[in-house]
Design a protein around this motif. Structure first.
Motif, PDB file in Angstrom:
ATOM      1  N   THR A 567      15.329 -16.014 -40.871  1.00  0.00           N
ATOM      2  CA  THR A 567      15.371 -16.589 -42.221  1.00  0.00           C
ATOM      3  C   THR A 567      16.729 -16.386 -42.890  1.00  0.00           C
ATOM      4  N   LEU A 568      17.551 -15.490 -42.333  1.00  0.00           N
ATOM      5  CA  LEU A 568      18.853 -15.225 -42.937  1.00  0.00           C
ATOM      6  C   LEU A 568      19.944 -16.169 -42.436  1.00  0.00           C
ATOM      7  N   ARG A 569      19.610 -17.066 -41.509  1.00  0.00           N
ATOM      8  CA  ARG A 569      20.652 -17.878 -40.879  1.00  0.00           C
ATOM      9  C   ARG A 569      21.280 -18.851 -41.881  1.00  0.00           C
ATOM     10  N   ASP A 570      20.465 -19.423 -42.811  1.00  0.00           N
ATOM     11  CA  ASP A 570      21.020 -20.375 -43.775  1.00  0.00           C
ATOM     12  C   ASP A 570      21.986 -19.707 -44.737  1.00  0.00           C
ATOM     13  N   ASP A 571      21.849 -18.391 -44.905  1.00  0.00           N
ATOM     14  CA  ASP A 571      22.770 -17.695 -45.801  1.00  0.00           C
ATOM     15  C   ASP A 571      24.208 -17.780 -45.291  1.00  0.00           C
ATOM     16  N   VAL A 572      24.363 -17.820 -43.963  1.00  0.00           N
ATOM     17  CA  VAL A 572      25.714 -17.930 -43.391  1.00  0.00           C
ATOM     18  C   VAL A 572      26.360 -19.234 -43.845  1.00  0.00           C
ATOM     19  N   ILE A 573      25.596 -20.339 -43.778  1.00  0.00           N
ATOM     20  CA  ILE A 573      26.101 -21.633 -44.220  1.00  0.00           C
ATOM     21  C   ILE A 573      26.484 -21.573 -45.699  1.00  0.00           C
ATOM     22  N   PHE A 574      25.637 -20.928 -46.495  1.00  0.00           N
ATOM     23  CA  PHE A 574      25.900 -20.857 -47.925  1.00  0.00           C
ATOM     24  C   PHE A 574      27.209 -20.112 -48.234  1.00  0.00           C
ATOM     25  N   PHE A 575      27.418 -18.992 -47.580  1.00  0.00           N
ATOM     26  CA  PHE A 575      28.623 -18.214 -47.864  1.00  0.00           C
ATOM     27  C   PHE A 575      29.888 -18.944 -47.393  1.00  0.00           C
ATOM     28  N   VAL A 576      29.777 -19.704 -46.305  1.00  0.00           N
ATOM     29  CA  VAL A 576      30.920 -20.519 -45.876  1.00  0.00           C
ATOM     30  C   VAL A 576      31.214 -21.586 -46.914  1.00  0.00           C
ATOM     31  N   TYR A 577      30.137 -22.219 -47.445  1.00  0.00           N
ATOM     32  CA  TYR A 577      30.337 -23.238 -48.488  1.00  0.00           C
ATOM     33  C   TYR A 577      30.943 -22.622 -49.748  1.00  0.00           C
ATOM     34  N   ILE A 578      30.496 -21.412 -50.110  1.00  0.00           N
ATOM     35  CA  ILE A 578      31.060 -20.731 -51.279  1.00  0.00           C
ATOM     36  C   ILE A 578      32.563 -20.487 -51.083  1.00  0.00           C
ATOM     37  N   TYR A 579      32.939 -20.072 -49.879  1.00  0.00           N
ATOM     38  CA  TYR A 579      34.367 -19.844 -49.614  1.00  0.00           C
ATOM     39  C   TYR A 579      35.150 -21.149 -49.718  1.00  0.00           C
ATOM     40  N   GLN A 580      34.584 -22.234 -49.166  1.00  0.00           N
ATOM     41  CA  GLN A 580      35.277 -23.521 -49.232  1.00  0.00           C
ATOM     42  C   GLN A 580      35.401 -23.999 -50.677  1.00  0.00           C
ATOM     43  N   ALA A 581      34.367 -23.795 -51.483  1.00  0.00           N
ATOM     44  CA  ALA A 581      34.442 -24.187 -52.895  1.00  0.00           C
ATOM     45  C   ALA A 581      35.521 -23.392 -53.624  1.00  0.00           C
ATOM     46  N   TRP A 582      35.712 -22.137 -53.213  1.00  0.00           N
ATOM     47  CA  TRP A 582      36.762 -21.321 -53.824  1.00  0.00           C
ATOM     48  C   TRP A 582      38.148 -21.746 -53.333  1.00  0.00           C
ATOM     49  N   ALA A 583      38.248 -22.056 -52.051  1.00  0.00           N
ATOM     50  CA  ALA A 583      39.543 -22.410 -51.473  1.00  0.00           C
ATOM     51  C   ALA A 583      39.986 -23.806 -51.889  1.00  0.00           C
ATOM     52  N   TYR A 584      39.032 -24.758 -52.012  1.00  0.00           N
ATOM     53  CA  TYR A 584      39.372 -26.132 -52.359  1.00  0.00           C
ATOM     54  C   TYR A 584      38.825 -26.420 -53.759  1.00  0.00           C
ATOM     55  N   LYS A 585      39.455 -25.861 -54.766  1.00  0.00           N
ATOM     56  CA  LYS A 585      38.940 -25.930 -56.125  1.00  0.00           C
ATOM     57  C   LYS A 585      38.955 -27.365 -56.649  1.00  0.00           C
TER      58      LYS A 585
END
Length: 637
Positions: A567-585
């Protein structure tokens, strides 16, 4: 009478997954809502309570005989025959027969309860009885195990055949202790590789059409007197409640001939009896334990338990007999809900209820935001078309799997899954034009379905298409070998109903295990475009909040460790998306380079629709800007 300290309460099975919990809570909520609405329109049909004045006089003022011209065989209003705080003697005998001989001739081993001086209406008088009894042969052969209840005012005769027996001072009734319910239908499965045709033919011959009924017994019974039932309108009593109301047996009426009396209600409460804790009665069962809790119960609880319990039984029988599925399901969701209430810590239960409501709210918001995002979308920049097709395929596989296992699937789940498929299919029509064209001469089919671009793709859209192909190429390299390995393992070592069931089960297993990989192409496209402006930010936020709620369920519900980690696997996708949102403001209050944004303000008020007061030095007027302040905006590199 034999006494043993044996509760007979089995341990609970592991609780189902969170979707069934949500389903159970929704079912209970719908029930209470319907009960409330019906009560508002039809009024209270249970009659007045003990606090209401009654027109029926005391039993001592009754008339004798039935010769009155106004005599009614069915009373209109009934009142309690004995006052509260009466001292009662209670005895219970078990027997396979409805007819009981004189109590002095009954074997004492059949006496399972004998209580003296029980106070009718004393809420603190709570008695626990533990015993065992021998199972009659008739009951071993699918017969009914009857409990005969003998209740009398303290010191009076209990035996109805005795000369000094007085119907005004005692009464007798019976109630079954076992339940005849349909067995859970187990699908016939076999190994598709290695099983002979002879074995298959024998299995098909042994199958019985229709439901199989069997006798089940639960060792725990709560037997409650209802002291505050008060005067009742007999003809308006709910059938589930009326079965526990026993009228005074002499047929006495008041002076009007219309009103009568009833004995104290003794409610045999089976509401909390779970099927998983029951024992199937057959020839191997020689002795059974019995735990009885004798107490007083409030009238509103009695009404709730009896009506809900009877409704669940009727739904279960209707579903088992092949009738249309009731709106509340076949009763399995209700069983899950009761199991949760019994086996879950109260604080954990409250947390689960809160997060379940939040899960439903976020799910609805995500659905709304997703549709709004796609309705306003003007191009295909950053859109993984193959991911949409894959989502349609995966959700269709899950739908077919639910249909293949429809015996334990609620219609609410099927409708929700079908709506998800329609939503993904609608996204396809927003991305490309779906056309039916003539097939090539070497094709077996005369026509084929093609996907055509809605317009000439821009340079960025062409890049998106290229990156989508690259991402799926790598995805195939990972997913296809995993799917093949799982299919071979399932074929060799697991059993299936048919080849169709094997294909569907294998595909849905892969979907559940690797479904999160479908988000990887979108992340790859974000990486190559160096932007997340094209992503439905609100919808994804709501979906990821639901993911965290699922994580909470994973650590509060009993389940295997591997499933909990999955059940924790989708969290990996979320944290990658959070990093991308921070990097590509991105400033979402302005239209970006993809023609999107400004979600929080109407079109006529968008800053990009307003002319610049003064052009910044060195800038071309046609340059697109993404900064939140026009005066300090700079050209993107």
């Amino acid at each position: 009478m034999p006494e043993v300290a044996q509760q007979g309460q089995g341990g609970a099975e592991a609780a189902p997954a969170n979707n069934r919990i949500q389903q159970a809570i929704q079912t209970i909520g719908i029930f209470f809502l319907v009960q409330f609405v019906v009560g508002q329109f039809l009024g209270n049909s249970k009659g007045s309570t003990s606090g209401t004045s009654s027109s029926t006089p005391a039993f001592t003022e009754r008339t004798t005989g039935t010769g009155s011209s106004n005599y009614s065989s069915i009373p209109q209003t009934i009142a309690p025959i004995w006052p509260t705080n009466s001292s009662l003697d209670v005895s219970i005998y078990v027997s396979p027969s409805l007819v009981m001989p004189a109590l002095r001739s009954v074997d004492r081993d059949n006496l399972v309860l004998e209580e003296k001086d029980f106070i009718f209406g004393d809420w603190k008088d709570n008695r626990q009885i533990d015993t065992t009894f021998k199972v009659p042969k008739e009951v071993q052969n699918n017969g009914t195990l009857w409990a005969h209840f003998y209740v009398a005012l303290h010191g009076h005769q209990l035996d109805p055949v005795a000369e000094d027996y007085d119907v005004a001072k005692a009464y007798h009734f019976f109630h079954p202790l076992n339940q005849v319910i349909p067995k859970k239908k187990v699908a016939k499965t076999r190994k598709l590789v290695g099983s002979s045709d002879t074995e298959l033919d024998e299995e098909e011959k042994s199958e019985v059409s229709g439901p199989t009924w069997s006798s089940y017994y639960h060792p725990n019974f709560t037997m409650s007197f209802i002291p505050d039932s008060g005067s009742l309108k007999y003809v308006n009593i709910h059938p589930a409640i009326r079965q526990y109301v026993h009228l005074e047996s002499s047929g006495a009426r008041d002076a009007s001939g219309q009103n009568g009396w009833y004995y104290p209600i003794l409610f045999v409460n089976t509401f909390w009896q779970l099927r998983d804790h029951m024992t199937e009665l057959n020839s191997t069962v020689k002795e059974l334990p019995l735990h009885i809790n004798l107490n007083n119960l409030a009238n509103w609880k009695f009404s709730l338990y009896s009506s809900m319990g009877e409704g669940a039984k009727q739904s279960q029988k209707q579903a088992a007999s092949g009738g249309p599925m009731p709106a509340g399901g076949d009763g399995s969701e209700f069983e899950v809900f009761k199991s949760i209430l019994l086996d879950t810590n109260i604080y954990l239960l409250a947390t689960t209820a809160i997060v379940t409501v939040l899960h439903m709210v976020f799910e609805g918001l995500a659905f709304k935001s997703d549709i709004s995002h796609w309705r306003n979308k003007k191009d295909n920049v950053g859109i993984s078309f193959r991911t949409i097709l894959a989502n349609v395929f995966m959700q269709s596989v899950i739908f077919l799997y639910l249909m293949d296992n429809s015996d334990g699937t609620s219609w609410m789940i099927l409708i929700g899954q079908g709506m998800g498929i329609l939503l993904e299919a609608w996204k396809i029509t927003k991305t490309v034009d779906v056309r039916i064209r003539e097939a090539t001469p070497d094709s077996w089919l005369p026509y084929k379905v093609t996907f055509e671009d809605k317009h000439k793709l821009s340079e960025t859209e062409e890049k998106t298409k290229e990156y989508d192909q690259i991402a799926f190429r790598y995805l195939y390299m990972v997913a296809v070998p995993l799917l093949g390995a799982y299919a071979v393992y399932s074929l060799l070592y697991e059993t299936h109903k048919s080849w169709y069931s094997f294909v569907i089960t294998t595909l849905v297993g892969s979907v559940y295990a690797y479904g999160f990989l479908m988000m990887v192409p979108s992340l790859y496209i974000n990486y190559r475009l160096k932007s997340v402006a094209h992503m439905p930010a609100k919808a994804m936020t709501y979906k990821f909040l639901n993911t965290f709620i699922d994580d909470l369920f994973a650590f509060t519900i009993k389940m295997p460790t591997l499933h909990r980690l999955a059940t924790l696997r989708d969290d990996v996708i979320f944290f990658v998306y959070i990093y991308q949102a921070w990097a590509y403001k991105v400033d979402y209050t302005r239209v970006n380079e993809f023609g999107q944004g400004g979600d929080d303000e109407p079109v006529e008020d968008k800053l990009t629709n307003k002319p610049l007061s003064t052009a910044p030095a060195g800038e071309v007027a046609a340059t697109k800007v993404t900064g939140s302040k026009v005066a300090t905006a700079k050209k993107r590199k």
